[in-house]
Design a protein around this motif. Structure first.
Motif, PDB file in Angstrom:
ATOM      1  N   GLN A 202       1.417   7.665   8.904  1.00 31.53           N
ATOM      2  CA  GLN A 202       1.668   8.334   7.637  1.00 31.53           C
ATOM      3  C   GLN A 202       2.332   9.672   7.948  1.00 31.53           C
ATOM      4  O   GLN A 202       1.813  10.475   8.725  1.00 31.53           O
ATOM      5  CB  GLN A 202       0.365   8.565   6.878  1.00 31.53           C
ATOM      6  N   ILE A 203       3.521   9.899   7.352  1.00 30.56           N
ATOM      7  CA  ILE A 203       4.323  11.081   7.694  1.00 30.56           C
ATOM      8  C   ILE A 203       4.663  11.840   6.407  1.00 30.56           C
ATOM      9  O   ILE A 203       5.593  11.469   5.683  1.00 30.56           O
ATOM     10  CB  ILE A 203       5.625  10.671   8.412  1.00 30.56           C
ATOM     11  N   PRO A 204       3.917  12.886   6.069  1.00 28.41           N
ATOM     12  CA  PRO A 204       4.251  13.674   4.879  1.00 28.41           C
ATOM     13  C   PRO A 204       5.599  14.370   5.057  1.00 28.41           C
ATOM     14  O   PRO A 204       5.902  14.903   6.129  1.00 28.41           O
ATOM     15  CB  PRO A 204       3.108  14.695   4.797  1.00 28.41           C
ATOM     16  N   VAL A 205       6.421  14.335   4.014  1.00 29.26           N
ATOM     17  CA  VAL A 205       7.732  14.970   4.066  1.00 29.26           C
ATOM     18  C   VAL A 205       7.893  15.895   2.868  1.00 29.26           C
ATOM     19  O   VAL A 205       7.337  15.668   1.800  1.00 29.26           O
ATOM     20  CB  VAL A 205       8.882  13.940   4.088  1.00 29.26           C
ATOM     21  N   SER A 206       8.662  16.956   3.064  1.00 24.96           N
ATOM     22  CA  SER A 206       8.982  17.880   1.998  1.00 24.96           C
ATOM     23  C   SER A 206      10.300  18.533   2.336  1.00 24.96           C
ATOM     24  O   SER A 206      10.471  19.079   3.425  1.00 24.96           O
ATOM     25  CB  SER A 206       7.885  18.948   1.854  1.00 24.96           C
ATOM     26  N   ASP A 207      11.240  18.498   1.388  1.00 27.41           N
ATOM     27  CA  ASP A 207      12.585  18.996   1.650  1.00 27.41           C
ATOM     28  C   ASP A 207      13.116  18.316   2.912  1.00 27.41           C
ATOM     29  O   ASP A 207      13.226  17.109   2.957  1.00 27.41           O
ATOM     30  CB  ASP A 207      12.584  20.517   1.768  1.00 27.41           C
ATOM     31  N   GLU A 208      13.380  19.100   3.961  1.00 26.78           N
ATOM     32  CA  GLU A 208      13.886  18.517   5.206  1.00 26.78           C
ATOM     33  C   GLU A 208      12.882  18.644   6.339  1.00 26.78           C
ATOM     34  O   GLU A 208      13.221  18.504   7.506  1.00 26.78           O
ATOM     35  CB  GLU A 208      15.216  19.168   5.582  1.00 26.78           C
ATOM     36  N   ASP A 209      11.619  18.885   6.003  1.00 25.50           N
ATOM     37  CA  ASP A 209      10.583  19.033   7.005  1.00 25.50           C
ATOM     38  C   ASP A 209       9.628  17.857   6.949  1.00 25.50           C
ATOM     39  O   ASP A 209       9.486  17.205   5.923  1.00 25.50           O
ATOM     40  CB  ASP A 209       9.791  20.330   6.767  1.00 25.50           C
ATOM     41  N   VAL A 210       8.961  17.596   8.058  1.00 24.18           N
ATOM     42  CA  VAL A 210       7.891  16.614   8.088  1.00 24.18           C
ATOM     43  C   VAL A 210       6.655  17.280   8.660  1.00 24.18           C
ATOM     44  O   VAL A 210       6.750  18.199   9.477  1.00 24.18           O
ATOM     45  CB  VAL A 210       8.255  15.366   8.931  1.00 24.18           C
ATOM     46  N   ALA A 211       5.503  16.835   8.199  1.00 23.69           N
ATOM     47  CA  ALA A 211       4.242  17.350   8.728  1.00 23.69           C
ATOM     48  C   ALA A 211       3.769  16.465   9.870  1.00 23.69           C
ATOM     49  O   ALA A 211       4.280  15.364  10.088  1.00 23.69           O
ATOM     50  CB  ALA A 211       3.192  17.399   7.622  1.00 23.69           C
ATOM     51  N   GLU A 212       2.773  16.949  10.584  1.00 27.71           N
ATOM     52  CA  GLU A 212       2.217  16.181  11.692  1.00 27.71           C
ATOM     53  C   GLU A 212       1.735  14.826  11.173  1.00 27.71           C
ATOM     54  O   GLU A 212       0.935  14.751  10.237  1.00 27.71           O
ATOM     55  CB  GLU A 212       1.054  16.938  12.313  1.00 27.71           C
ATOM     56  N   PRO A 213       2.213  13.723  11.737  1.00 27.24           N
ATOM     57  CA  PRO A 213       1.811  12.394  11.255  1.00 27.24           C
ATOM     58  C   PRO A 213       0.331  12.112  11.498  1.00 27.24           C
ATOM     59  O   PRO A 213      -0.275  12.608  12.447  1.00 27.24           O
ATOM     60  CB  PRO A 213       2.687  11.441  12.073  1.00 27.24           C
ATOM     61  N   ALA A 214      -0.234  11.297  10.616  1.00 22.41           N
ATOM     62  CA  ALA A 214      -1.589  10.779  10.788  1.00 22.41           C
ATOM     63  C   ALA A 214      -1.500   9.277  11.023  1.00 22.41           C
ATOM     64  O   ALA A 214      -0.530   8.639  10.616  1.00 22.41           O
ATOM     65  CB  ALA A 214      -2.436  11.076   9.555  1.00 22.41           C
ATOM     66  N   GLN A 215      -2.505   8.701  11.656  1.00 22.15           N
ATOM     67  CA  GLN A 215      -2.471   7.280  11.971  1.00 22.15           C
ATOM     68  C   GLN A 215      -3.616   6.548  11.299  1.00 22.15           C
ATOM     69  O   GLN A 215      -4.727   7.047  11.199  1.00 22.15           O
ATOM     70  CB  GLN A 215      -2.505   7.049  13.481  1.00 22.15           C
ATOM     71  N   TYR A 216      -3.320   5.331  10.821  1.00 18.44           N
ATOM     72  CA  TYR A 216      -4.278   4.505  10.105  1.00 18.44           C
ATOM     73  C   TYR A 216      -4.122   3.050  10.535  1.00 18.44           C
ATOM     74  O   TYR A 216      -3.165   2.686  11.203  1.00 18.44           O
ATOM     75  CB  TYR A 216      -4.053   4.604   8.590  1.00 18.44           C
ATOM     76  N   ILE A 217      -5.026   2.209  10.082  1.00 18.27           N
ATOM     77  CA  ILE A 217      -4.974   0.753  10.305  1.00 18.27           C
ATOM     78  C   ILE A 217      -4.652   0.451  11.770  1.00 18.27           C
ATOM     79  O   ILE A 217      -3.641  -0.161  12.102  1.00 18.27           O
ATOM     80  CB  ILE A 217      -3.952   0.063   9.382  1.00 18.27           C
ATOM     81  N   ASP A 218      -5.521   0.892  12.643  1.00 17.43           N
ATOM     82  CA  ASP A 218      -5.285   0.700  14.068  1.00 17.43           C
ATOM     83  C   ASP A 218      -6.169  -0.409  14.649  1.00 17.43           C
ATOM     84  O   ASP A 218      -6.440  -0.432  15.840  1.00 17.43           O
ATOM     85  CB  ASP A 218      -5.510   2.008  14.833  1.00 17.43           C
TER      86      ASP A 218
END
Length: 411
Positions: free
Chosen positions: A348-364
């Motif tokens: 899961q990669i939150p995005v805003s404008d042209e930036d991305v936040a530190e990704p989180a991981q799920y369903i592993d």
């Protein structure tokens, strides 16, 4: 037969995006939904979805998968700025089981049950929330080899009866089109051809942009230098009309190439601003998330990952290959969801404008993940891929997981 069992592509495409930059450090948004599964031994010579034919997701060494000596190695990417209010998976359900090497999910724009392509058999099935799987038909001429076969499928939102498929047919990959009336296909016709096929690196994702154009991801067909030639369709993202013609506002005259310098793109997603994001396999170093700018060069095979070379556009984020090998990509609620094969998790990669936040991981805990698609009801459908010869099939594989998403409070 019933069986039980996820740039800017607006009309103003001449406008170019500023290369996204990663900013300051933030805490990871990691939240595991279930216990991690043991990771199979992988061939670290490559980061591809389909590795050595016997056990991994990566291209064998003899297909040019080794990083060339003159390729600049990627450097670790700095953590970016957080984005408030990420979406968190709240519930995960198995809704369809018994699929055979599935590759892509497509929801009809005018409603109805979605279709799923099965790579090796060359068939398309219709699936229901009740778990029913109905074979609709095959795509004539498909020849599956390793990573080739029947790959991405997509409906045209402006002509909901038209279904498009990306398929390996002998020495080339083609995009074909047919009609679908909810029960059966019409005749298939070729829309795009001449894309070199190879046992590895075929790309294969299809996506319609908000501009009504069809975007097609290709691979370098095992020959990296092709990706540096904007006159060839290999190692590129193509942009064509629904009829397969070259739009007048494409960045290169009389060419379907929209961006180039790609190794093997298997994920395409448009955000609410009309920007195009792409997930891309790297070799033995890192995999990439790219924000696509028309006419730009993304570096392969001259560079890999974030290289800081002004000749090329850097990815906005990179992962070690053992954590990614990314395929399908979906966008919803200022968030990208990226299915990972070798990484066996959903990013899961939150995005805003042209930036991305530190990704989180799920369903592993479900093995290899091939596709991620937002359903009409706002849930996320995730396709597992454990029966394609590289995974470790479990009872019921392959399956579709339905993920209910819940908006978290802003930080």
């Amino acid at each position: 037969m019933n069986t039980s069992s996820r740039l800017r592509a607006t009309p103003l495409l001449a406008a170019r995006l500023t290369t996204a930059r990663l900013l300051a450090t933030t805490a990871a948004l990691t939240l595991a939904l279930a216990a991690c599964s043991d990771t199979d031994e992988e061939d670290t010579s490559s980061g591809d979805d389909d590795a050595t034919p016997t056990e991994t997701d990566e291209t064998p060494d003899d297909t040019g998968d080794e990083t060339p000596e003159d390729t600049q190695k990627a450097t670790p990417s700095p953590p970016p700025t957080p984005v408030p209010g990420p979406l968190e998976p709240d519930e995960v359900d198995d809704i369809v089981t018994g699929l055979d090497a599935p590759w892509s999910i497509a929801f009809p724009p005018d409603g109805g049950d979605p279709l799923v392509s099965q790579r090796d058999e060359g068939t398309i099935v219709q699936v229901s929330e009740d778990g029913d799987v109905t074979e609709i038909g095959d795509v004539p001429g498909v020849e599956g080899t390793e990573e080739g076969g029947l790959l991405g499928i997509a409906f045209d939102p402006d002509a909901p009866e038209n279904l498009y498929a990306y398929a390996t047919m002998g020495a080339e990959n083609r995009v074909v089109r047919t009609t679908f009336d909810g029960e059966e296909f019409g005749e298939f016709e070729t829309v795009v051809d001449g894309i070199s096929a190879h046992p590895f690196h075929n790309g294969g994702r299809l996506a319609f942009g908000p501009d009504g154009m069809l975007y097609v991801s290709t691979g370098d067909a095992g020959e990296g230098p092709r990706a540096q030639d904007p006159d060839t369709p290999e190692g590129a993202i193509l942009r064509v009309t629904p009829e397969g013609d070259v739009p007048e506002d494409n960045p290169f005259d009389d060419s379907p190439v929209y961006s180039y310098g790609h190794r093997n793109v298997q994920g395409l997603a448009f955000d609410e601003e009309g920007r195009l994001w792409a997930s891309e396999f790297g070799p033995d170093t890192v995999d990439e998330l790219n924000l696509i700018e028309p006419g730009e060069n993304y570096g392969w095979p001259e560079v890999d990952g974030i290289a800081g070379d002004e000749r090329f556009v850097d990815p906005v984020y990179e992962w070690p290959v053992e954590e990614a090998s990314p395929s399908g990509l979906a966008y919803f609620g200022e968030t990208l969801f990226m299915a990972s094969l070798r990484g066996e998790r959903l990013w899961q990669i939150p995005v805003s404008d042209e930036d991305v936040a530190e990704p989180a991981q799920y369903i592993d805990d479900r093995g290899r993940l091939r596709d991620a698609v937002i359903a009409p009801d706002g849930t996320l459908w995730v396709l597992t891929n454990n029966t394609d010869g590289r995974g470790d099939p479990r009872d019921g594989d392959d399956r579709i997981l339905r993920v209910t998403l819940e908006q978290s409070a802003p930080e």
